[in-house]
Design a protein around this motif. Structure first.
Motif, PDB file in Angstrom:
ATOM      1  N   ARG A 482       0.828  -1.212   0.000  1.00  0.00           N
ATOM      2  CA  ARG A 482       0.000   0.000   0.000  1.00  0.00           C
ATOM      3  C   ARG A 482       0.858   1.255   0.000  1.00  0.00           C
ATOM      4  O   ARG A 482       0.528   2.252  -0.665  1.00  0.00           O
ATOM      5  N   ILE A 500      -4.728 -10.337   1.805  1.00  0.00           N
ATOM      6  CA  ILE A 500      -5.709  -9.287   1.603  1.00  0.00           C
ATOM      7  C   ILE A 500      -5.709  -8.872   0.128  1.00  0.00           C
ATOM      8  O   ILE A 500      -4.654  -8.484  -0.389  1.00  0.00           O
ATOM      9  N   SER A 501      -6.875  -8.986  -0.549  1.00  0.00           N
ATOM     10  CA  SER A 501      -7.048  -8.448  -1.893  1.00  0.00           C
ATOM     11  C   SER A 501      -7.674  -7.071  -1.749  1.00  0.00           C
ATOM     12  O   SER A 501      -8.568  -6.864  -0.918  1.00  0.00           O
ATOM     13  N   ALA A 502      -7.222  -6.118  -2.576  1.00  0.00           N
ATOM     14  CA  ALA A 502      -7.706  -4.750  -2.389  1.00  0.00           C
ATOM     15  C   ALA A 502      -7.404  -3.901  -3.605  1.00  0.00           C
ATOM     16  O   ALA A 502      -6.517  -4.218  -4.418  1.00  0.00           O
ATOM     17  N   ILE A 510      -7.931   2.893   0.762  1.00  0.00           N
ATOM     18  CA  ILE A 510      -8.461   1.602   0.326  1.00  0.00           C
ATOM     19  C   ILE A 510      -9.886   1.815  -0.180  1.00  0.00           C
ATOM     20  O   ILE A 510     -10.766   2.210   0.584  1.00  0.00           O
ATOM     21  N   SER A 513     -11.846  -3.939  -0.531  1.00  0.00           N
ATOM     22  CA  SER A 513     -10.921  -4.960  -0.026  1.00  0.00           C
ATOM     23  C   SER A 513     -11.672  -6.196   0.444  1.00  0.00           C
ATOM     24  O   SER A 513     -12.867  -6.146   0.736  1.00  0.00           O
TER      25      SER A 513
END
Length: 563
Positions: A482, A500-502, A510, A513
């Motif tokens: 990030r 974590i997919s985001a 974000i 997510s």
């Protein structure tokens, strides 16, 4: 007690001064400890400092950790020790501190050794204890360098920040680099504070984090009111300045999105177990297609509702480009005009007298089936994806291999020089696989291969963190990826097998997510990149180098004045 600081080396903070009270008594006790107690205190202080990293984000833990480190270095200089002995003592303290910090922050690496426990369980101590023990040598060097520049009073904070920041930069670059949980992440996980990374990058944040967190050490050792409270006041002002810059930089409105692009991130949550085997390829492909075609809302129709479907790193336990049946199944599921972006191992036919070369890649597939552009991972994981050259033959001779079961391990894609992925319907993609996204300054191709500055429109990160389960590891990985979005002024699209997919906008916000350990799909628009380039994207670590030189000069001048 005063005899402890008389004699050969007077460049130390005094034990006795204007500071009084419980904190001063605690600092004196730390300063005057010796032997194994000093090593144990350093180890525990480092372990406490790991709580400042994601997902905990406890900055006070780093303040306590680094303040104790300052007092331990103070105590490394006694009347009975010459300067060389003081530097050696500081190096021992630094190693113990780093060992504690890295062991507490990276213990989750042990999960990877349990995936194929029958083959790798014996090596678990090497990952959980051995790796931190080796990497702690960087902190030994940093503490020793700091002690070399040590002086009386607040200026020793500058010496400490210089030594520790330099060793963190070296840890991120030498021997392929491993900048995981760099101390700057203590600031780099807060939305306001992380905005300064667009100017000074992760290592600039690291220098500031060390200065800020170690400044309160003078509250217990300052000889004057100014020397006692001045550094902490400066630290508070620095945090306020970072927050003000961040709040001013962040726009109130959401970031605009790229017209005509609708992404679907697929998070299959597949475990690395016996079901993920080549013989189960049909079931695996069916599962991906079924999940990809799942309607995200009652009025949606599945894959036809989006423009690009994204699958994670190592989506298949077989070579998909050599499996016409699986490719045909994918092509049949994807309507015309829809693109699949997927992680996959791929192989190249060997030249005469060469072994086959395998790559950890990102493939683009469209209806037909038609294979499009390919990105091959450049920055491979030592021992995870390949065995380092000098050790390769020796380790294989005794039956050892890397974690990924590929004959001979993966080959780096550096030979191709490609860093941007061309995907129909998307702006140029700065592709990264797995932990490539934790390396500041390596996202854009111009930084690695030379040539004109690239103009990507997004960072794509495909990863498979299933090796590490529901631990801090995947959360730390996401936090570091990030921060790359903020540094480069680019949106981040991250698809992870188990999360974590985001989707993250270029300010680090974000926009969508999926958490760790959840199976599902994530539909999202693609945020636009920032106009122009951030200062960090243009100059890399040069601002950090200037900051480091400046703080080193402050420490050197203070040292010479006392001398």
């Amino acid at each position: 007690m005063s005899h402890a600081f008389d004699g050969a080396d007077s460049h130390v903070a005094p034990v006795r001064g204007g500071a009084t009270g419980p904190l001063a008594h605690f600092a004196q006790w730390v300063i005057l400890t010796s032997g194994w107690r000093r090593v144990l205190i350093a180890f525990l202080a480092g372990a406490v400092g790991a709580l400042a990293m994601p997902p905990f984000g406890a900055l006070p833990a780093l303040i306590l950790s680094l303040s104790i480190a300052i007092w331990l270095i103070d105590g490394a200089a006694t009347g009975r020790s010459k300067i060389r002995g003081a530097i050696l003592a500081s190096a021992v303290i630094g190693w113990a501190w780093g060992f504690g910090y890295l062991t507490a922050g990276l213990w989750w690496l042990g999960s990877a050794f349990l995936v194929e426990a029958d083959e790798f369980l014996w090596a678990l101590p090497l990952g959980v204890i051995g790796l931190p023990a080796v990497l702690a040598l960087f902190y030994a060097a940093g503490f020793a360098l700091a002690r070399l520049l040590w002086s009386r009073g607040p200026a020793r904070i500058a010496a400490f920040a210089f030594g520790l920041s330099a060793c963190e930069w070296l840890r991120g670059h030498l021997f392929t680099g491993f900048p995981w949980n760099t101390l700057g992440m203590a600031l780099g996980q807060n939305l306001w504070l992380m905005q300064s990374a667009s100017v000074i990058g992760l290592y600039g944040l690291t220098l500031l984090a060390i200065l800020i967190a170690s400044a309160p050490a003078t509250l217990a050792t300052g000889e004057t009111v100014r020397g006692r409270y001045g550094p902490s006041l400066a630290a508070c002002l620095a945090v306020a300045a970072l927050a003000l810059f961040g709040s001013a930089r962040l726009p109130a409105a959401p970031t605009a999105t790229v017209a005509g692009v609708r992404l679907r991130l697929v998070q299959p949550n597949l475990n690395q177990d016996a079901k993920f085997r080549p013989e189960n390829r049909a079931d695996i492909i069916d599962w991906y297609i079924s999940l990809s075609d799942r309607a995200a809302a009652p009025n949606r129709t599945g894959i036809a509702d989006v423009t690009h479907v994204i699958w994670p790193e190592s989506a298949f336990p077989f070579l998909i480009q050599r499996d016409p049946t699986s490719l045909a199944r994918i092509a049949a599921a994807f309507p015309a005009g829809r693109q699949l972006i997927t992680g996959a191992a791929r192989a190249e036919e060997p030249l005469p007298n060469e072994r086959p070369r395998f790559f950890n890649s990102i493939l683009t597939i469209s209806a037909g089936p038609k294979l499009g552009d390919i990105y091959d991972k450049v920055h491979l994981v030592p021992f995870g994806e390949y065995l380092p050259g000098p050790l390769d033959a020796v380790l294989r001779a005794v039956g050892l291999r890397q974690f990924v079961s590929i004959p001979g391990g993966f080959t780096s894609g550096a030979r191709s020089g490609q860093r941007l992925l061309d995907v129909k319907g998307l702006p140029p993609v700065a592709a990264t696989i797995c932990y490539e996204a934790i390396f500041p300054g390596e996202i854009l191709p111009g930084r690695v291969s030379g040539g004109p500055p690239p103009v990507p429109g997004l960072i794509l990160n495909l990863t498979n963190d299933a090796w590490f389960g529901d631990t801090p590891g995947p959360r730390q990985h996401f936090a570091q990826a990030r921060l790359r979005a903020v540094e480069e002024g680019l949106p981040l699209v991250r698809d992870a097998n188990t999360g974590i997919s985001a989707v993250v906008d270029p300010y680090g916000r974000i926009t969508a997510s999926l958490p760790v350990g959840v199976e599902g799909i994530l539909d999202a628009d693609l945020p636009v990149r920032l106009p122009g380039r951030t200062l960090y994207a243009g100059f890399g670590d040069l601002p950090f180098a200037a900051m480091l030189a400046g703080i080193g000069l402050v420490a050197l001048i203070a040292r010479r004045r006392i001398a």
